[in-house]
Design a protein around this motif. Structure first.
Motif, PDB file in Angstrom:
ATOM      1  N   UNK A 197       0.815  -1.216   0.000  1.00 42.96           N
ATOM      2  CA  UNK A 197       0.000   0.000   0.000  1.00 42.96           C
ATOM      3  C   UNK A 197       0.854   1.273   0.000  1.00 42.96           C
ATOM      4  N   UNK A 198       0.343   2.298  -0.668  1.00 43.99           N
ATOM      5  CA  UNK A 198       0.984   3.620  -0.640  1.00 43.99           C
ATOM      6  C   UNK A 198       0.349   4.500   0.409  1.00 43.99           C
ATOM      7  N   UNK A 199      -0.916   4.258   0.697  1.00 45.77           N
ATOM      8  CA  UNK A 199      -1.654   5.147   1.598  1.00 45.77           C
ATOM      9  C   UNK A 199      -1.457   4.718   3.053  1.00 45.77           C
ATOM     10  N   UNK A 200      -1.591   5.694   3.933  1.00 47.89           N
ATOM     11  CA  UNK A 200      -1.198   5.493   5.333  1.00 47.89           C
ATOM     12  C   UNK A 200      -1.953   4.354   6.033  1.00 47.89           C
ATOM     13  N   UNK A 201      -3.284   4.416   6.035  1.00 45.63           N
ATOM     14  CA  UNK A 201      -4.021   3.467   6.890  1.00 45.63           C
ATOM     15  C   UNK A 201      -3.889   2.024   6.379  1.00 45.63           C
ATOM     16  N   UNK A 202      -3.999   1.767   5.058  1.00 47.28           N
ATOM     17  CA  UNK A 202      -3.759   0.394   4.610  1.00 47.28           C
ATOM     18  C   UNK A 202      -2.338  -0.092   4.950  1.00 47.28           C
ATOM     19  N   UNK A 203      -1.378   0.827   4.953  1.00 44.95           N
ATOM     20  CA  UNK A 203      -0.002   0.428   5.304  1.00 44.95           C
ATOM     21  C   UNK A 203       0.071   0.057   6.789  1.00 44.95           C
ATOM     22  N   UNK A 204      -0.513   0.906   7.628  1.00 44.12           N
ATOM     23  CA  UNK A 204      -0.526   0.616   9.073  1.00 44.12           C
ATOM     24  C   UNK A 204      -1.229  -0.725   9.325  1.00 44.12           C
ATOM     25  N   UNK A 205      -2.313  -0.969   8.586  1.00 45.80           N
ATOM     26  CA  UNK A 205      -3.070  -2.221   8.778  1.00 45.80           C
ATOM     27  C   UNK A 205      -2.167  -3.437   8.506  1.00 45.80           C
ATOM     28  N   UNK A 206      -1.329  -3.340   7.469  1.00 43.27           N
ATOM     29  CA  UNK A 206      -0.420  -4.457   7.156  1.00 43.27           C
ATOM     30  C   UNK A 206       0.667  -4.619   8.224  1.00 43.27           C
ATOM     31  N   UNK A 207       1.080  -3.503   8.817  1.00 41.41           N
ATOM     32  CA  UNK A 207       2.068  -3.607   9.904  1.00 41.41           C
ATOM     33  C   UNK A 207       1.398  -4.275  11.108  1.00 41.41           C
ATOM     34  N   UNK A 213       6.964  -5.012   8.255  1.00 44.77           N
ATOM     35  CA  UNK A 213       7.645  -4.915   9.561  1.00 44.77           C
ATOM     36  C   UNK A 213       7.436  -3.602  10.310  1.00 44.77           C
ATOM     37  N   UNK A 214       7.411  -2.492   9.589  1.00 40.45           N
ATOM     38  CA  UNK A 214       7.261  -1.204  10.277  1.00 40.45           C
ATOM     39  C   UNK A 214       6.753  -0.152   9.291  1.00 40.45           C
ATOM     40  N   UNK A 215       6.244   0.938   9.850  1.00 45.04           N
ATOM     41  CA  UNK A 215       5.768   2.060   9.035  1.00 45.04           C
ATOM     42  C   UNK A 215       6.896   3.078   8.899  1.00 45.04           C
ATOM     43  N   UNK A 216       7.082   3.623   7.692  1.00 42.83           N
ATOM     44  CA  UNK A 216       7.956   4.796   7.537  1.00 42.83           C
ATOM     45  C   UNK A 216       7.079   6.031   7.644  1.00 42.83           C
ATOM     46  N   UNK A 217       7.396   6.884   8.598  1.00 38.37           N
ATOM     47  CA  UNK A 217       6.658   8.148   8.743  1.00 38.37           C
ATOM     48  C   UNK A 217       7.372   9.179   7.868  1.00 38.37           C
ATOM     49  N   UNK A 280      -6.379  -1.988  17.578  1.00 37.97           N
ATOM     50  CA  UNK A 280      -5.985  -3.349  17.195  1.00 37.97           C
ATOM     51  C   UNK A 280      -5.330  -4.101  18.354  1.00 37.97           C
ATOM     52  N   UNK A 281      -4.920  -3.361  19.373  1.00 34.43           N
ATOM     53  CA  UNK A 281      -4.175  -3.996  20.455  1.00 34.43           C
ATOM     54  C   UNK A 281      -2.798  -4.451  19.995  1.00 34.43           C
ATOM     55  N   UNK A 282      -2.314  -3.909  18.880  1.00 36.75           N
ATOM     56  CA  UNK A 282      -0.999  -4.304  18.347  1.00 36.75           C
ATOM     57  C   UNK A 282      -0.038  -3.128  18.412  1.00 36.75           C
ATOM     58  N   UNK A 283       1.224  -3.471  18.562  1.00 35.56           N
ATOM     59  CA  UNK A 283       2.268  -2.458  18.440  1.00 35.56           C
ATOM     60  C   UNK A 283       2.403  -2.072  16.976  1.00 35.56           C
ATOM     61  N   UNK A 284       2.569  -0.778  16.691  1.00 31.39           N
ATOM     62  CA  UNK A 284       2.818  -0.378  15.301  1.00 31.39           C
ATOM     63  C   UNK A 284       4.217   0.239  15.270  1.00 31.39           C
ATOM     64  N   UNK A 285       5.258  -0.561  15.048  1.00 34.89           N
ATOM     65  CA  UNK A 285       6.596   0.035  15.000  1.00 34.89           C
ATOM     66  C   UNK A 285       6.712   1.008  13.833  1.00 34.89           C
ATOM     67  N   UNK A 286       7.409   2.119  14.065  1.00 33.30           N
ATOM     68  CA  UNK A 286       7.603   3.072  12.964  1.00 33.30           C
ATOM     69  C   UNK A 286       8.998   3.693  13.017  1.00 33.30           C
ATOM     70  N   UNK A 287       9.443   4.181  11.854  1.00 34.50           N
ATOM     71  CA  UNK A 287      10.715   4.897  11.772  1.00 34.50           C
ATOM     72  C   UNK A 287      10.457   6.207  11.057  1.00 34.50           C
ATOM     73  N   UNK A 289      11.198   8.817   8.410  1.00 29.95           N
ATOM     74  CA  UNK A 289      11.861   8.773   7.102  1.00 29.95           C
ATOM     75  C   UNK A 289      11.781  10.178   6.486  1.00 29.95           C
ATOM     76  N   UNK A 290      12.523  10.421   5.378  1.00 29.32           N
ATOM     77  CA  UNK A 290      12.420  11.737   4.732  1.00 29.32           C
ATOM     78  C   UNK A 290      11.002  11.998   4.237  1.00 29.32           C
ATOM     79  N   UNK A 291      10.695  13.273   3.991  1.00 28.68           N
ATOM     80  CA  UNK A 291       9.396  13.644   3.419  1.00 28.68           C
ATOM     81  C   UNK A 291       9.183  12.940   2.082  1.00 28.68           C
ATOM     82  N   UNK A 292       7.940  12.638   1.750  1.00 27.22           N
ATOM     83  CA  UNK A 292       7.616  12.054   0.444  1.00 27.22           C
ATOM     84  C   UNK A 292       7.376  13.190  -0.544  1.00 27.22           C
ATOM     85  N   UNK A 293       7.987  13.061  -1.720  1.00 30.97           N
ATOM     86  CA  UNK A 293       7.843  14.121  -2.713  1.00 30.97           C
ATOM     87  C   UNK A 293       6.364  14.347  -3.063  1.00 30.97           C
TER      88      UNK A 293
END
Ligand code: UD1
Length: 337
Positions: A197-207, A213-217, A280-287, A289-293
């Motif tokens: 996924x490119x969009x935030x919430x579907x990406x978080x859902x997969x994490x 493994x983790x979300x890039x902010x 979700x009761x799940x940890x959402x690890x994130x790092x 990252x640089x801004x997205x163009x």
């Protein structure tokens, strides 16, 4: 009243089919499943108790589309069908312009031939480009868009507006969506991106479900409350109800109206991570990252016009969006596959 949904098996189309049926409208779906699954039609039957007539066609194919209008007296069309990946549109712009504009022109020519005068179009807040002031209002300037996908939405808005000007009996509602997320409360239908996924919430859902493994902010140095990007997330069920309200409105209206569908509230990336983790009761690890163009710091709707014209506003909160997204994701970890 019979409503044709082009792209009716897609994420927003399928949720709209449910709301239209519950408001008493008859639904016909045209979809070629290029970015959706036939399983959706079965799931819609489970939710609504109705088997919606399905035409597996490319909407750009006028002969195939004419058959839909010959076999059904279509009173209004909601045009969802279209390519929608921002990143892909930058890589293959011609394919985006050809597909999104061709489908719209074919559809409108066939509507014209059959005397169908009501069109509701899936547009996007992306047409506002980078405006200096917030919230985004319908009478603000648009463009330049940051990608071909956004331009297709803006060009189509113009095509529809010009047509409605030339045909005084035509009624067009251009709905500018903010950030649709969440899923039907049953967990039977939801968003099913075909790749990563490119969009935030579907990406978080997969994490959350453990497939990523983790979300890039993308950036924590924006001039916002916590430095991360702010968007107006809207529950897809609220958005779907906005379409039902637009159909009610369009049948007694002539000309073109542009209407934002958003909540009017902004949520940051980190606030969304926190809300999703709680739901979700799940940890959402994130790092970080640089801004997205192409990203902007902040974007949210002025939602007053939708209330004034459609008598519509959102009811569901960010916590509801996260709860329902997680319900769908955890019950369907591989989407419709
Ligand atoms: C994007 C599109 C927009 C389209 C909309 C459809 C871009 C630039 N814009 O909007 O044209 O109409 O999707 O839903 O692609 N974020 C992260 N990490 C991620 C993903 C996103 O930090 O892995 C951040 C973004 O930087 C942004 C926010 O989350 O601040 C929302 O991003 P996204 O869900 O992609 O939506 P938009 O960019 O608003």
């Amino acid at each position: 009243m019979k409503i044709l949904l082009t792209g009716g098996a897609g994420y927003i189309g399928s949720h709209t089919a449910v709301e239209l049926a519950s408001a008493g409208y008859e639904v016909v779906i045209a979809d070629n499943f290029s970015n959706s699954s036939p399983v959706v039609i079965d799931r819609l039957e489970t939710i609504t108790g109705k088997r919606f007539p399905l035409y597996e066609i490319n909407v750009a194919d006028k002969a195939a589309l004419e058959k839909v209008f010959e076999e059904n007296k279509i009173d209004a069309v909601i045009h969802f069908a279209g390519f929608k990946s921002v990143g892909e549109s930058v890589k293959v712009p011609l394919s985006y312009y050809r597909n999104n504009i061709d489908t719209t022109l074919s559809l409108m020519e066939v509507m014209d031939k059959f005397g169908c005068k009501n069109l509701i179009f899936s547009s996007s807040a992306t047409v506002y480009g980078k405006r200096a002031s917030l919230p985004y209002r319908e009478d603000m300037e648009t463009g330049p868009c940051t990608n071909p996908y956004g331009w297709t939405k803006l060009f189509i808005e113009q095509i529809i507006t010009d047509h409605a000007k030339a045909d005084p009996d035509f009624s067009a509602v251009l709905l500018r969506y903010f950030n649709p997320v969440g899923a039907h409360e049953s967990g039977l239908i939801g968003e099913d991106p075909k790749d990563i996924p490119n969009n935030l919430v579907p990406y978080i859902a997969r994490v959350a479900v453990g497939t990523l493994p983790y979300l890039s902010v993308f950036g924590n140095d924006y001039p916002t409350k916590d430095g991360t990007g702010i968007r107006d997330y809207i529950h897809v069920t609220d958005l779907a109800k906005g379409h039902t309200a637009a159909v009610n409105f369009a049948k007694n209206h002539k000309g073109t109206e542009i209407i934002n569908l958003g909540t009017g509230n902004g949520t940051s990336v980190l606030e969304m991570v926190k809300a999703y983790s709680a739901a979700s009761g799940k940890d959402i690890p994130y790092k970080i990252a640089p801004r997205r163009e192409g990203d902007i710091a902040e974007c949210y709707a002025d939602a007053t016009k939708a209330m004034e014209l459609l008598g519509w506003k959102t009811d569901l909160s960010v916590d509801d969006m996260c709860r329902d997204s997680w319900n769908w994701q955890s019950k369907n970890p591989n989407g419709y596959k």
